[in-house]
Design an enzyme around this catalytic site. Sequence first.
Site, PDB file in Angstrom:
ATOM      1  CG  LEU A 109      -3.823  -3.129   2.714  1.00 40.24           C
ATOM      2  CD1 LEU A 109      -4.729  -2.609   1.607  1.00 40.24           C
ATOM      3  CD2 LEU A 109      -3.179  -1.968   3.454  1.00 40.24           C
ATOM      4  NE  ARG A 110      -6.094 -11.889   5.171  1.00 38.62           N
ATOM      5  CZ  ARG A 110      -5.230 -12.603   4.481  1.00 38.62           C
ATOM      6  NH1 ARG A 110      -3.956 -12.608   4.834  1.00 38.62           N
ATOM      7  NH2 ARG A 110      -5.618 -13.309   3.450  1.00 38.62           N
ATOM      8  N   GLY A 111      -4.217  -6.253   8.790  1.00 33.36           N
ATOM      9  CA  GLY A 111      -4.056  -5.613  10.096  1.00 33.36           C
ATOM     10  C   GLY A 111      -4.850  -4.331  10.202  1.00 33.36           C
TER      11      GLY A 111
END
Length: 422
Positions: free
Chosen positions: A360-362
């Site tokens: 979920l970093r993006g």
Amino acid sequence: MAALLGSSFASAAVLASRLPFTHSKLSSSVCYTPGVVEGGRRFYGGFGVPVKISRRHLHITNVATEISSTDEAQNLASKQSQRPVYPFSAIVGQDEMKLCLLLNVIDPKIGGVMIMGDRGTGKSTTVRSLVDLLPEIKIVAGDPFNSDPEDPESMSVEVREYVLRGEVLPVVSTKITMVDLPLGATEDRVCGTIDIEKALTEGVKAFEPGLLAKANRGILYVDEVNLLDDHLVDVLLDSAASGWNTVEREGISISHPARFILIGSGNPEEGELRPQLLDRFGMHAQVGTVRDAELRVKIVEERARFDRNPKEFRDSYKAEQEKLQDQIAAARSCLSSVNIDHDLRIKISKVCAELNVDGLRGDIVTNRAAKALAALKGRDKVTAEDIATVIPNCLRHRLRKDPLESIDSGLLVIEKFYEVFS
């Protein structure tokens, strides 16, 4: 003044509420005459500091005891003797790289920038030119970790103990620092070292801070990061992600805050970073050699003018630099009030999902970068255009590499963006 004193009380209250025991209430006294001793305390700029500080408890070396005009004059002379920095506003082209850097200064939680490009494209010059634009922050005077007097999460262990003992923190303002990490640096130089002999003989955790301590709440720049030892890259990325650096030796462990903006640059011809390491950088900027002949001539002429007379050249860009400084300061102050609509957040996550971006970093970084861009433009609401501007830099390095794919990964992101947002 009242606000700073109030923030110290607030810090102590927050800390006390998090611990299973309570400490004595902070007391304050304000005196406007520097260096006056009153009631066993010495006052500097209105902040009471104990006349005697036990290093066994505080563990801070070179504690500032007085902030005098002589010190300020010496600091000014030191700055004037340093090598002149090329003005950020004078850099021609490379808008993608410049924007990524500015957004990270506005919101350090974006997670840093990885800059990849050809040799001689101004990567290092651009990064180092940020120095003039960096805003001021409040730190605890004499603390080697640049502890934030208003945020317990950004305080070193020693400063936390100092606050919890009921002492008012001496606070000064300083510009955000930029630290260069040389390729040949050892782990001790980066992380710091523990004096085992002193620990065993005197029972004191004697710690020599490293570059991570100096970079706390600032910027850590690694030129040619793809040539840095993988172990050190892991250490940097882990510290940048957790916000803490821990040094262990012979059963002794010491931790300190290490919250910094990690900026790396490199030449893809000399090797790429591992995908799992690339993913830890918030944004990725690609820098190419300028092909337009007239633009190349302008770059050469500007550089020659700077080399002939750096001071005159910097003065010619003073107004533009100050305008950009004001923009950054305003953006940082209003960032928390910037909103992004729920449907836009849904579409961002849909782009990430359809591009098979792992984790979920993006999603998180794209949201943060879009809000920082809106703040830079002086708006309190994110638009689809803001997202279109930043999303290639937030996702391109997170896509799974296909060796048979000839299209640039940034173009793949843009194509998917227009497909989803249309």
